[in-house]
Motif scaffolding. Structure first.
Motif, mmCIF file in Angstrom:
data_model
loop_
_atom_site.group_PDB
_atom_site.id
_atom_site.type_symbol
_atom_site.label_atom_id
_atom_site.label_comp_id
_atom_site.label_asym_id
_atom_site.label_seq_id
_atom_site.Cartn_x
_atom_site.Cartn_y
_atom_site.Cartn_z
ATOM 1 N N LEU A 1 0.845 -1.191 0.000
ATOM 2 C CA LEU A 1 0.000 0.000 0.000
ATOM 3 C C LEU A 1 0.881 1.242 0.000
ATOM 4 O O LEU A 1 1.890 1.293 0.716
ATOM 5 N N ASN A 2 0.522 2.213 -0.807
ATOM 6 C CA ASN A 2 1.243 3.479 -0.870
ATOM 7 C C ASN A 2 0.265 4.632 -0.752
ATOM 8 O O ASN A 2 -0.717 4.683 -1.486
ATOM 9 N N ASP A 3 0.546 5.555 0.142
ATOM 10 C CA ASP A 3 -0.239 6.782 0.200
ATOM 11 C C ASP A 3 0.625 7.875 0.797
ATOM 12 O O ASP A 3 1.482 7.607 1.645
ATOM 13 N N TYR A 4 0.424 9.093 0.344
ATOM 14 C CA TYR A 4 1.240 10.196 0.824
ATOM 15 C C TYR A 4 0.780 10.715 2.178
ATOM 16 O O TYR A 4 1.485 11.495 2.831
ATOM 17 N N LYS A 5 -0.402 10.292 2.633
ATOM 18 C CA LYS A 5 -0.908 10.739 3.928
ATOM 19 C C LYS A 5 -0.765 9.619 4.963
ATOM 20 O O LYS A 5 -1.350 8.545 4.818
ATOM 21 N N GLU A 6 -0.008 9.915 6.011
ATOM 22 C CA GLU A 6 0.234 8.908 7.044
ATOM 23 C C GLU A 6 -1.061 8.501 7.741
ATOM 24 O O GLU A 6 -1.229 7.335 8.123
ATOM 25 N N GLU A 7 -1.992 9.454 7.890
ATOM 26 C CA GLU A 7 -3.241 9.113 8.574
ATOM 27 C C GLU A 7 -4.057 8.085 7.782
ATOM 28 O O GLU A 7 -4.757 7.246 8.357
ATOM 29 N N ASN A 8 -3.967 8.140 6.445
ATOM 30 C CA ASN A 8 -4.645 7.128 5.629
ATOM 31 C C ASN A 8 -4.027 5.750 5.841
ATOM 32 O O ASN A 8 -4.743 4.745 5.992
ATOM 33 N N ILE A 9 -2.702 5.687 5.843
ATOM 34 C CA ILE A 9 -2.020 4.404 6.039
ATOM 35 C C ILE A 9 -2.289 3.855 7.437
ATOM 36 O O ILE A 9 -2.482 2.643 7.613
ATOM 37 N N ASN A 10 -2.346 4.722 8.429
ATOM 38 C CA ASN A 10 -2.651 4.257 9.784
ATOM 39 C C ASN A 10 -4.053 3.669 9.859
ATOM 40 O O ASN A 10 -4.280 2.671 10.565
ATOM 41 N N LEU A 11 -4.997 4.301 9.153
ATOM 42 C CA LEU A 11 -6.351 3.739 9.090
ATOM 43 C C LEU A 11 -6.344 2.383 8.403
ATOM 44 O O LEU A 11 -7.010 1.438 8.846
ATOM 45 N N ALA A 12 -5.581 2.281 7.307
ATOM 46 C CA ALA A 12 -5.482 1.008 6.580
ATOM 47 C C ALA A 12 -4.935 -0.086 7.495
ATOM 48 O O ALA A 12 -5.442 -1.220 7.503
ATOM 49 N N LYS A 13 -3.914 0.232 8.269
ATOM 50 C CA LYS A 13 -3.348 -0.754 9.201
ATOM 51 C C LYS A 13 -4.413 -1.248 10.169
ATOM 52 O O LYS A 13 -4.503 -2.448 10.463
ATOM 53 N N LYS A 14 -5.211 -0.317 10.666
ATOM 54 C CA LYS A 14 -6.288 -0.675 11.607
ATOM 55 C C LYS A 14 -7.269 -1.646 10.961
ATOM 56 O O LYS A 14 -7.635 -2.676 11.555
ATOM 57 N N PHE A 15 -7.698 -1.341 9.729
ATOM 58 C CA PHE A 15 -8.658 -2.212 9.054
ATOM 59 C C PHE A 15 -8.047 -3.574 8.730
ATOM 60 O O PHE A 15 -8.711 -4.614 8.866
ATOM 61 N N PHE A 16 -6.804 -3.596 8.301
ATOM 62 C CA PHE A 16 -6.158 -4.865 7.963
ATOM 63 C C PHE A 16 -5.970 -5.740 9.202
ATOM 64 O O PHE A 16 -6.110 -6.964 9.122
ATOM 65 N N LYS A 17 -5.657 -5.121 10.325
ATOM 66 C CA LYS A 17 -5.546 -5.891 11.568
ATOM 67 C C LYS A 17 -6.898 -6.482 11.947
ATOM 68 O O LYS A 17 -6.998 -7.654 12.323
ATOM 69 N N GLU A 18 -7.933 -5.674 11.829
ATOM 70 C CA GLU A 18 -9.278 -6.128 12.183
ATOM 71 C C GLU A 18 -9.732 -7.263 11.276
ATOM 72 O O GLU A 18 -10.447 -8.171 11.709
ATOM 73 N N GLY A 19 -9.295 -7.227 9.997
ATOM 74 C CA GLY A 19 -9.681 -8.270 9.053
ATOM 75 C C GLY A 19 -8.725 -9.441 8.981
ATOM 76 O O GLY A 19 -8.849 -10.303 8.105
ATOM 77 N N ASN A 20 -7.751 -9.480 9.891
ATOM 78 C CA ASN A 20 -6.745 -10.550 9.933
ATOM 79 C C ASN A 20 -5.973 -10.682 8.617
ATOM 80 O O ASN A 20 -5.646 -11.782 8.171
ATOM 81 N N LEU A 21 -5.676 -9.534 8.009
ATOM 82 C CA LEU A 21 -4.939 -9.529 6.740
ATOM 83 C C LEU A 21 -3.631 -8.739 6.855
ATOM 84 O O LEU A 21 -2.954 -8.532 5.844
ATOM 85 N N TYR A 22 -3.284 -8.351 8.050
ATOM 86 C CA TYR A 22 -2.117 -7.473 8.252
ATOM 87 C C TYR A 22 -0.833 -8.106 7.716
ATOM 88 O O TYR A 22 0.017 -7.405 7.145
ATOM 89 N N GLU A 23 -0.682 -9.405 7.880
ATOM 90 C CA GLU A 23 0.557 -10.082 7.471
ATOM 91 C C GLU A 23 0.689 -10.169 5.951
ATOM 92 O O GLU A 23 1.767 -10.483 5.441
ATOM 93 N N LYS A 24 -0.390 -9.890 5.230
ATOM 94 C CA LYS A 24 -0.333 -9.928 3.770
ATOM 95 C C LYS A 24 0.019 -8.574 3.166
ATOM 96 O O LYS A 24 0.073 -8.442 1.942
ATOM 97 N N ALA A 25 0.265 -7.580 4.006
ATOM 98 C CA ALA A 25 0.432 -6.208 3.521
ATOM 99 C C ALA A 25 1.767 -5.602 3.935
ATOM 100 O O ALA A 25 2.354 -5.964 4.957
#
Length: 204
Positions: free
Chosen positions: A83-107
């Motif tokens: 995942l690439n984004d210039y806004k850190e807050e967007n990436i932090n949100l993405a991390k939260k969603f990926f952790k919740e969906g048990n997909l964090y290790e794929k990213a």
């Protein structure tokens, strides 16, 4: 300008059944914030392409808070999505969603200029463009040598609300047209009139 009849689009969307509460949360957030996400029609397409391709490495340019990347990750069997984004807050949100969906290790999560970040990766099996539309052509030219032999390139918004067929085009639309023409001349390319237009291409 509508790319497809809104009633047809609603019908198609009704056929995509999501049994994932995290995706539904992401859709609700996108609609609440009026944040541009690919929505479930394109998301489901990304999932199917991933299931067919079985890529080891997917690189996204312009991930926002991770909606499209989440679909990619769901389709991965053994690989990573960057995942690439210039806004850190967007990436932090993405991390939260990926952790919740048990997909964090794929990213893999990157913050900064998407094209520059992507240059670090080689043998990219799927490259997904959804960052600044005026930079699509720059991105493919700079990353062409980073693609694997049978890579798939996917780009969103390539019909740009129908502006690509207008006679009096603004600079952004002209850049999108240039990208579409370059891809058609140099890759095996098809554009699907789905939502705002999805380009799918293979290396020749």
């Amino acid at each position: 300008m509508f790319i497809t009849n809104p009633e047809i689009e609603a019908y198609l969307k009704s056929l995509v059944h999501i049994n994932d509460s995290v995706l539904e949360k992401m859709e609700n957030l996108g609609h609440k914030l009026n944040f541009p996400i690919v929505d479930r029609l394109v998301g489901n397409l990304l999932y199917i392409i991933t299931q067919i391709k079985k890529p080891k490495l997917i690189v996204e340019l312009g991930s926002g808070f991770g909606y499209s990347a989440y679909w990619f990750a769901k389709g991965l069997e053994d690989g990573k999505v960057v995942l690439n984004d210039y806004k850190e807050e967007n990436i932090n949100l993405a991390k939260k969603f990926f952790k919740e969906g048990n997909l964090y290790e794929k990213a893999i999560f990157e913050v900064g200029d998407a094209v520059e970040n992507a240059k670090k990766y080689n043998n990219i099996d799927i490259l997904f463009l959804d960052h600044e539309k005026s930079r699509y052509l720059e991105a493919i030219k700079q990353l062409e040598n980073n693609l694997s032999k049978e890579a798939i390139i996917i780009a969103d918004n390539v019909l740009w609300h129908g502006k690509v067929i207008e006679e009096d085009k603004d600079k952004k639309t002209e850049k999108i047209n240039e990208f579409n023409e370059y891809m058609s001349a140099n890759f095996k390319t098809s554009i699907l009139p789905l939502r705002d237009g999805v380009l799918i291409a293979l290396k020749k």
